[in-house]
Design an enzyme around this catalytic site. Structure first.
Site, short mmCIF file in Angstrom:
data_model
loop_
_atom_site.label_atom_id
_atom_site.label_comp_id
_atom_site.label_asym_id
_atom_site.label_seq_id
_atom_site.Cartn_x
_atom_site.Cartn_y
_atom_site.Cartn_z
N GLY A 42 -82.71 0.78 22.21
CA GLY A 42 -82.38 -0.38 21.38
C GLY A 42 -82.30 0.00 19.91
CB VAL B 281 -83.53 0.84 28.72
CG1 VAL B 281 -82.81 1.95 27.96
CG2 VAL B 281 -83.90 -0.31 27.80
CG ASN C 13 -87.11 -0.51 19.04
OD1 ASN C 13 -87.91 -1.08 18.29
ND2 ASN C 13 -85.81 -0.85 19.08
CB SER D 105 -95.41 -7.73 19.92
OG SER D 105 -95.55 -8.88 19.12
CE1 TYR E 149 -91.05 -9.74 22.49
CE2 TYR E 149 -93.00 -10.65 21.43
CZ TYR E 149 -91.95 -9.75 21.43
OH TYR E 149 -91.78 -8.88 20.38
CB ALA F 76 -96.78 -11.47 30.47
CE LYS G 170 -92.42 -6.56 22.81
NZ LYS G 170 -91.71 -5.29 22.72
CB ILE H 80 -90.92 -6.87 11.63
CG1 ILE H 80 -92.29 -6.35 12.12
CG2 ILE H 80 -90.21 -5.83 10.76
CD1 ILE H 80 -93.35 -6.18 11.05
P1 NAD Z 1 -83.64 -6.72 17.35
O1 NAD Z 1 -83.22 -7.87 18.18
O2 NAD Z 1 -83.00 -6.50 16.04
O3 NAD Z 1 -83.56 -5.36 18.17
C1 NAD Z 1 -83.76 -5.27 19.56
C2 NAD Z 1 -82.87 -4.17 20.08
O4 NAD Z 1 -83.06 -4.02 21.50
C3 NAD Z 1 -81.39 -4.48 19.87
O5 NAD Z 1 -80.75 -3.34 19.36
C4 NAD Z 1 -80.90 -4.79 21.28
O6 NAD Z 1 -79.54 -4.49 21.49
C5 NAD Z 1 -81.80 -3.88 22.10
N1 NAD Z 1 -81.80 -4.25 23.51
C6 NAD Z 1 -81.98 -5.47 24.06
N2 NAD Z 1 -81.87 -5.40 25.39
C7 NAD Z 1 -81.59 -4.11 25.70
C8 NAD Z 1 -81.37 -3.42 26.91
N3 NAD Z 1 -81.40 -4.04 28.08
N4 NAD Z 1 -81.13 -2.08 26.86
C9 NAD Z 1 -81.08 -1.43 25.68
N5 NAD Z 1 -81.30 -2.04 24.50
C10 NAD Z 1 -81.55 -3.37 24.51
O7 NAD Z 1 -85.22 -6.93 17.15
P2 NAD Z 1 -86.33 -6.00 16.47
O8 NAD Z 1 -87.20 -6.92 15.72
O9 NAD Z 1 -85.75 -4.84 15.80
O10 NAD Z 1 -87.14 -5.55 17.78
C11 NAD Z 1 -87.42 -4.21 18.12
C12 NAD Z 1 -88.70 -4.16 18.93
O11 NAD Z 1 -89.80 -4.58 18.11
C13 NAD Z 1 -88.70 -5.09 20.13
O12 NAD Z 1 -89.32 -4.47 21.23
C14 NAD Z 1 -89.53 -6.26 19.65
O13 NAD Z 1 -90.12 -6.96 20.72
C15 NAD Z 1 -90.54 -5.56 18.79
N6 NAD Z 1 -91.22 -6.41 17.81
C16 NAD Z 1 -90.52 -7.10 16.87
C17 NAD Z 1 -91.19 -7.92 15.97
C18 NAD Z 1 -90.49 -8.72 14.90
O14 NAD Z 1 -91.13 -9.57 14.29
N7 NAD Z 1 -89.23 -8.49 14.62
C19 NAD Z 1 -92.59 -8.03 16.04
C20 NAD Z 1 -93.26 -7.30 17.02
C21 NAD Z 1 -92.58 -6.50 17.89
#
Ligand code: NAD
Length: 246
Positions: free
Chosen positions: A12, A64, A90, A142, A155, A157, A159, A188
């Site tokens: 991702g 993935v 990620n 997360s 989500y 569960a 994480k 974030i």
């Molecule tokens: P985002 O939506 O910008 O990025 C998520 C990425 O995952 C995207 O590029 C998307 O295309 C990709 N993705 C989704 N399904 C997919 C699949 N089946 N195969 C391959 N790629 C796939 O969000 P983000 O905030 O950059 O999130 C990145 C990670 O950080 C995630 O796991 C999210 O749960 C975690 N996270 C984010 C936050 C936040 O506040 N933004 C907080 C805690 C954790």
């Protein structure tokens, strides 16, 4: 640990936190396989910006959450760079609904993409990472996996599952030198947070001791730390959340 010449896969990695992780790794000499699912355009831009800075990267399409696609992604990475040192799990999505309104489909989708993907990628990549003298598996979990979240049973569960997976695999691999850690970001500023209504975002911000959301580059520096300086750290949760513990 010298990062120059290491090879990483970031799932991702086309945008958000993943894209920033990919760029920071590349800036430090790591060859990066940037996985994307749908939009090749964004991922190709990340590759281009890495090339412009003298780094090395390719973009590879794969969902993935599907084991066969995860295996193919690892195969392509191996064909291109002939080894694998770092896996950053990620990729993630949210489908927020209170449990009463949560569909079975949204339950499974979130578990598949956030948690089953971690199994798929680890199963495919581990035999190669075991060959590295400084193998790293980094799971982007997360704060919601630690504290729960309203409307986020699916989500949370997934994480929390990533954290249990991380701790268990870390124990199994401890003697091999491959470390397995989770990063638990707070809130974030990415597209994921943009989906949250403005009023709720303000309420969340007021609870964060630092009174601001985090930035993707602050999370990416956690990945760099684990890769470069994390030799004696495994099975841990790196909390990067502005002091918030819900
Ligand atoms: P985002 O939506 O910008 O990025 C998520 C990425 O995952 C995207 O590029 C998307 O295309 C990709 N993705 C989704 N399904 C997919 C699949 N089946 N195969 C391959 N790629 C796939 O969000 P983000 O905030 O950059 O999130 C990145 C990670 O950080 C995630 O796991 C999210 O749960 C975690 N996270 C984010 C936050 C936040 O506040 N933004 C907080 C805690 C954790």
């Amino acid at each position: 640990v010298e990062l120059k010449g290491k090879v990483a896969i970031v799932t991702g990695g086309g945008k958000g936190i993943g894209a920033t992780i990919a760029k920071q790794l590349a800036e430090n000499g790591v060859k990066v396989v940037i996985n994307y699912n749908r939009s090749s355009e964004a991922a190709k831009k990340v590759v281009q910006s890495i090339h412009e800075c003298g780094g090395e990267a390719i973009a590879v399409q794969a969902d993935v959450s599907v084991l066969e696609e995860a295996k193919k992604l690892v195969e392509i990475a191996m064909e291109k760079y002939e080894k694998l040192d770092i896996l950053v799990n990620n990729a993630g999505i949210t489908r927020d609904r209170t449990f009463k309104k949560l569909s079975e489909e949204d339950w499974h989708k979130v578990i598949d993409i956030n948690l089953n993907s971690v199994y798929n990628m680890t199963a495919a990549a581990l035999p190669h990472i075991m060959q590295s003298e400084a193998g790293r598996i980094i799971n982007i979990s997360s704060i919601i996996g630690q504290a729960g979240g309203f409307g986020q049973t699916n989500y949370a569960a997934a994480k929390a599952g990533m954290i249990g997976f991380t701790k268990s695999l870390a124990l199994e691999l401890a003697k091999t030198g491959v470390t397995v850690n989770a990063i638990c970001p707070g809130f974030i500023e990415t597209d994921m947070l943009a989906e949250v209504p403005e009023q709720i975002k303000e309420q969340i911000k007021a609870k964060i001791p630092m009174r601001r959301f985090g930035h993707a580059d602050e999370i990416a520096r956690g990945v760099l730390f684990l890769c470069r300086d994390g030799e004696y750290m495994t099975g841990q949760q790196l909390n990067m959340n502005g002091g918030l513990y819900m």
